[in-house]
Design a protein around this motif. Structure first.
Motif, PDB file in Angstrom:
ATOM      1  N   TYR A 127      22.758  -2.227  11.868  1.00  0.00           N
ATOM      2  CA  TYR A 127      22.285  -0.985  11.242  1.00  0.00           C
ATOM      3  C   TYR A 127      22.162   0.169  12.226  1.00  0.00           C
ATOM      4  CZ  TYR A 127      21.471  -4.186   7.447  1.00  0.00           C
ATOM      5  OH  TYR A 127      21.648  -5.137   6.478  1.00  0.00           O
ATOM      6  N   ARG A 128      21.830  -0.114  13.454  1.00  0.00           N
ATOM      7  CA  ARG A 128      21.739   0.953  14.463  1.00  0.00           C
ATOM      8  C   ARG A 128      23.109   1.627  14.642  1.00  0.00           C
ATOM      9  NH1 ARG A 128      18.389   0.516  19.571  1.00  0.00           N
ATOM     10  NH2 ARG A 128      18.626   2.581  20.431  1.00  0.00           N
ATOM     11  N   ALA A 129      24.151   0.818  14.784  1.00  0.00           N
ATOM     12  CA  ALA A 129      25.495   1.367  14.946  1.00  0.00           C
ATOM     13  C   ALA A 129      25.934   2.104  13.686  1.00  0.00           C
ATOM     14  CB  ALA A 129      26.488   0.259  15.290  1.00  0.00           C
ATOM     15  N   ARG A 130      25.613   1.555  12.532  1.00  0.00           N
ATOM     16  CA  ARG A 130      26.012   2.189  11.272  1.00  0.00           C
ATOM     17  C   ARG A 130      25.388   3.577  11.152  1.00  0.00           C
ATOM     18  NH1 ARG A 130      26.082  -2.232   6.500  1.00  0.00           N
ATOM     19  NH2 ARG A 130      26.907  -0.402   5.431  1.00  0.00           N
ATOM     20  N   ARG A 131      24.131   3.725  11.526  1.00  0.00           N
ATOM     21  CA  ARG A 131      23.485   5.054  11.505  1.00  0.00           C
ATOM     22  C   ARG A 131      24.176   6.000  12.481  1.00  0.00           C
ATOM     23  NH1 ARG A 131      18.965   1.760  11.180  1.00  0.00           N
ATOM     24  NH2 ARG A 131      18.564   1.970  13.413  1.00  0.00           N
ATOM     25  N   PHE A 132      24.538   5.485  13.652  1.00  0.00           N
ATOM     26  CA  PHE A 132      25.238   6.287  14.658  1.00  0.00           C
ATOM     27  C   PHE A 132      26.568   6.793  14.100  1.00  0.00           C
ATOM     28  CE2 PHE A 132      28.412   6.275  18.112  1.00  0.00           C
ATOM     29  CZ  PHE A 132      27.877   7.247  18.945  1.00  0.00           C
ATOM     30  N   TYR A 133      27.335   5.914  13.468  1.00  0.00           N
ATOM     31  CA  TYR A 133      28.631   6.320  12.915  1.00  0.00           C
ATOM     32  C   TYR A 133      28.455   7.331  11.783  1.00  0.00           C
ATOM     33  CZ  TYR A 133      30.229   2.294  15.601  1.00  0.00           C
ATOM     34  OH  TYR A 133      30.480   1.404  16.613  1.00  0.00           O
ATOM     35  N   GLU A 134      27.473   7.118  10.944  1.00  0.00           N
ATOM     36  CA  GLU A 134      27.218   8.064   9.850  1.00  0.00           C
ATOM     37  C   GLU A 134      26.830   9.434  10.396  1.00  0.00           C
ATOM     38  OE1 GLU A 134      24.360   5.832   7.547  1.00  0.00           O
ATOM     39  OE2 GLU A 134      25.926   4.421   6.877  1.00  0.00           O
ATOM     40  N   LYS A 135      26.082   9.449  11.476  1.00  0.00           N
ATOM     41  CA  LYS A 135      25.712  10.713  12.129  1.00  0.00           C
ATOM     42  C   LYS A 135      26.954  11.483  12.592  1.00  0.00           C
ATOM     43  CE  LYS A 135      23.899  11.857  16.533  1.00  0.00           C
ATOM     44  NZ  LYS A 135      23.185  11.416  17.709  1.00  0.00           N
ATOM     45  N   HIS A 136      28.011  10.758  12.890  1.00  0.00           N
ATOM     46  CA  HIS A 136      29.254  11.370  13.372  1.00  0.00           C
ATOM     47  C   HIS A 136      30.288  11.557  12.266  1.00  0.00           C
ATOM     48  CE1 HIS A 136      28.252  11.701  17.590  1.00  0.00           C
ATOM     49  NE2 HIS A 136      27.559  10.594  17.412  1.00  0.00           N
ATOM     50  N   GLY A 137      29.847  11.522  11.011  1.00  0.00           N
ATOM     51  CA  GLY A 137      30.720  11.865   9.897  1.00  0.00           C
ATOM     52  C   GLY A 137      31.504  10.722   9.293  1.00  0.00           C
ATOM     53  N   PHE A 138      31.219   9.501   9.686  1.00  0.00           N
ATOM     54  CA  PHE A 138      31.908   8.337   9.109  1.00  0.00           C
ATOM     55  C   PHE A 138      31.166   7.886   7.853  1.00  0.00           C
ATOM     56  CE2 PHE A 138      33.539   8.424  13.349  1.00  0.00           C
ATOM     57  CZ  PHE A 138      34.813   7.880  13.270  1.00  0.00           C
ATOM     58  N   ILE A 139      31.945   7.450   6.863  1.00  0.00           N
ATOM     59  CA  ILE A 139      31.394   6.992   5.584  1.00  0.00           C
ATOM     60  C   ILE A 139      31.871   5.568   5.331  1.00  0.00           C
ATOM     61  CG2 ILE A 139      31.414   7.392   3.087  1.00  0.00           C
ATOM     62  CD1 ILE A 139      31.944  10.384   3.783  1.00  0.00           C
ATOM     63  N   CYS A 140      30.946   4.711   4.894  1.00  0.00           N
ATOM     64  CA  CYS A 140      31.303   3.332   4.568  1.00  0.00           C
ATOM     65  C   CYS A 140      32.214   3.345   3.341  1.00  0.00           C
ATOM     66  CB  CYS A 140      30.045   2.515   4.304  1.00  0.00           C
ATOM     67  SG  CYS A 140      30.381   0.752   4.118  1.00  0.00           S
ATOM     68  N   THR A 141      33.366   2.681   3.456  1.00  0.00           N
ATOM     69  CA  THR A 141      34.370   2.730   2.388  1.00  0.00           C
ATOM     70  C   THR A 141      34.187   1.636   1.339  1.00  0.00           C
ATOM     71  OG1 THR A 141      35.883   1.243   3.531  1.00  0.00           O
ATOM     72  CG2 THR A 141      36.094   3.617   4.015  1.00  0.00           C
ATOM     73  N   GLY A 142      33.445   0.599   1.677  1.00  0.00           N
ATOM     74  CA  GLY A 142      33.348  -0.557   0.784  1.00  0.00           C
ATOM     75  C   GLY A 142      34.344  -1.641   1.151  1.00  0.00           C
ATOM     76  N   ASP A 143      35.334  -1.313   1.996  1.00  0.00           N
ATOM     77  CA  ASP A 143      36.261  -2.336   2.485  1.00  0.00           C
ATOM     78  C   ASP A 143      35.506  -3.234   3.463  1.00  0.00           C
ATOM     79  OD1 ASP A 143      39.007  -1.562   1.457  1.00  0.00           O
ATOM     80  OD2 ASP A 143      38.412   0.322   2.417  1.00  0.00           O
ATOM     81  N   TYR A 144      35.827  -4.513   3.431  1.00  0.00           N
ATOM     82  CA  TYR A 144      35.173  -5.428   4.351  1.00  0.00           C
ATOM     83  C   TYR A 144      36.115  -6.560   4.704  1.00  0.00           C
ATOM     84  CZ  TYR A 144      34.540  -8.558   0.379  1.00  0.00           C
ATOM     85  OH  TYR A 144      34.775  -9.386  -0.687  1.00  0.00           O
ATOM     86  N   MET A 145      35.767  -7.252   5.768  1.00  0.00           N
ATOM     87  CA  MET A 145      36.460  -8.487   6.128  1.00  0.00           C
ATOM     88  C   MET A 145      35.417  -9.474   6.619  1.00  0.00           C
ATOM     89  SD  MET A 145      38.557  -7.550   9.554  1.00  0.00           S
ATOM     90  CE  MET A 145      37.928  -6.373  10.735  1.00  0.00           C
ATOM     91  N   ASP A 146      35.620 -10.713   6.238  1.00  0.00           N
ATOM     92  CA  ASP A 146      34.724 -11.765   6.680  1.00  0.00           C
ATOM     93  C   ASP A 146      35.206 -12.271   8.027  1.00  0.00           C
ATOM     94  OD1 ASP A 146      32.951 -11.707   4.482  1.00  0.00           O
ATOM     95  OD2 ASP A 146      34.422 -12.773   3.269  1.00  0.00           O
ATOM     96  N   ASP A 147      34.256 -12.557   8.886  1.00  0.00           N
ATOM     97  CA  ASP A 147      34.545 -12.982  10.248  1.00  0.00           C
ATOM     98  C   ASP A 147      33.654 -14.174  10.566  1.00  0.00           C
ATOM     99  OD1 ASP A 147      35.586 -12.966  12.819  1.00  0.00           O
ATOM    100  OD2 ASP A 147      34.957 -10.923  13.282  1.00  0.00           O
ATOM    101  N   ASN A 148      33.904 -14.782  11.687  1.00  0.00           N
ATOM    102  CA  ASN A 148      33.060 -15.866  12.161  1.00  0.00           C
ATOM    103  C   ASN A 148      32.975 -15.710  13.670  1.00  0.00           C
ATOM    104  OD1 ASN A 148      32.304 -18.526  13.256  1.00  0.00           O
ATOM    105  ND2 ASN A 148      32.366 -19.127  11.104  1.00  0.00           N
ATOM    106  N   ILE A 149      31.774 -15.465  14.158  1.00  0.00           N
ATOM    107  CA  ILE A 149      31.567 -15.301  15.596  1.00  0.00           C
ATOM    108  C   ILE A 149      30.542 -16.330  16.041  1.00  0.00           C
ATOM    109  CG2 ILE A 149      30.889 -13.745  17.461  1.00  0.00           C
ATOM    110  CD1 ILE A 149      31.678 -11.387  15.643  1.00  0.00           C
ATOM    111  N   GLY A 150      30.941 -17.166  16.968  1.00  0.00           N
ATOM    112  CA  GLY A 150      30.043 -18.186  17.477  1.00  0.00           C
ATOM    113  C   GLY A 150      29.610 -19.190  16.439  1.00  0.00           C
ATOM    114  N   GLY A 151      30.445 -19.415  15.417  1.00  0.00           N
ATOM    115  CA  GLY A 151      30.122 -20.363  14.371  1.00  0.00           C
ATOM    116  C   GLY A 151      29.289 -19.789  13.241  1.00  0.00           C
ATOM    117  N   LYS A 152      29.002 -18.505  13.297  1.00  0.00           N
ATOM    118  CA  LYS A 152      28.190 -17.868  12.264  1.00  0.00           C
ATOM    119  C   LYS A 152      29.073 -16.968  11.400  1.00  0.00           C
ATOM    120  CE  LYS A 152      24.177 -14.914  11.541  1.00  0.00           C
ATOM    121  NZ  LYS A 152      23.104 -14.139  12.194  1.00  0.00           N
TER     122      LYS A 152
END
Length: 163
Positions: A127-152
């Motif tokens: 959420y910290r990064a998301r607020r930073f990106y929104e502050k710089h004019g980026f908008i969440c598109t709704g596109d997503y991808m599932d990932d797995n990092i460290g088994g999570k």
């Protein structure tokens, strides 16, 4: 603070340390710490300067304290977009405006290259990064991808900025 391109003469060990410390700070409650702690030092930061991206650094005197990378989108369906792939800072430099300077440098260069749309991917729970990106004019598109990092299982969401 100087923002400039990373070169072969820069200290890749210091760049890898930025990646490692930034990940451990930003993702401590998102990515399994055991995975981050077990990651070999030479794996942080990937193939610096050998990955088809432009890589820039923020320098406080001779010390590199932040890094960012960008280029044409890595995703075929978004090939007309520029992409900001990374922005990382040493934790003790967060909150000083350095991340914003790196972001602005990435955007400026991608727009100079002719991109009218710039995308980036971020872990949904960062959420910290998301607020930073929104502050710089980026908008969440709704596109997503599932990932797995460290088994999570984790989800990355796409943000887009239009000129």
């Amino acid at each position: 603070m100087i923002i400039r391109n990373i070169t072969e003469n820069d200290d890749f060990g210091a760049i890898r340390e930025i990646y490692e410390k930034s990940w451990k700070f930003a993702y401590k409650d998102i990515v399994p710490m055991e995975w981050m702690e077990s990651r070999p030092k030479d794996k942080w930061g990937g193939n610096i300067l050998h990955n088809a991206r432009t890589e820039i650094g923020a320098f406080d005197g001779d010390k590199i304290v932040g890094t960012a990378s960008f280029g044409v989108s890595r995703w075929e369906q978004f090939s007309s977009c520029g992409e900001i792939v990374t922005i990382y800072l040493l934790p003790e430099y967060i909150g000083r405006g350095i991340g914003s300077k790196l972001m602005e440098a990435c955007i400026e260069e991608l727009e100079f290259l002719g991109f009218t749309e710039i995308l980036l991917w971020v872990l949904e729970d960062n959420y910290r990064a998301r607020r930073f990106y929104e502050k710089h004019g980026f908008i969440c598109t709704g596109d997503y991808m599932d990932d797995n990092i460290g088994g999570k299982p984790l989800r990355e969401v796409m943000y887009l900025r239009r000129k």
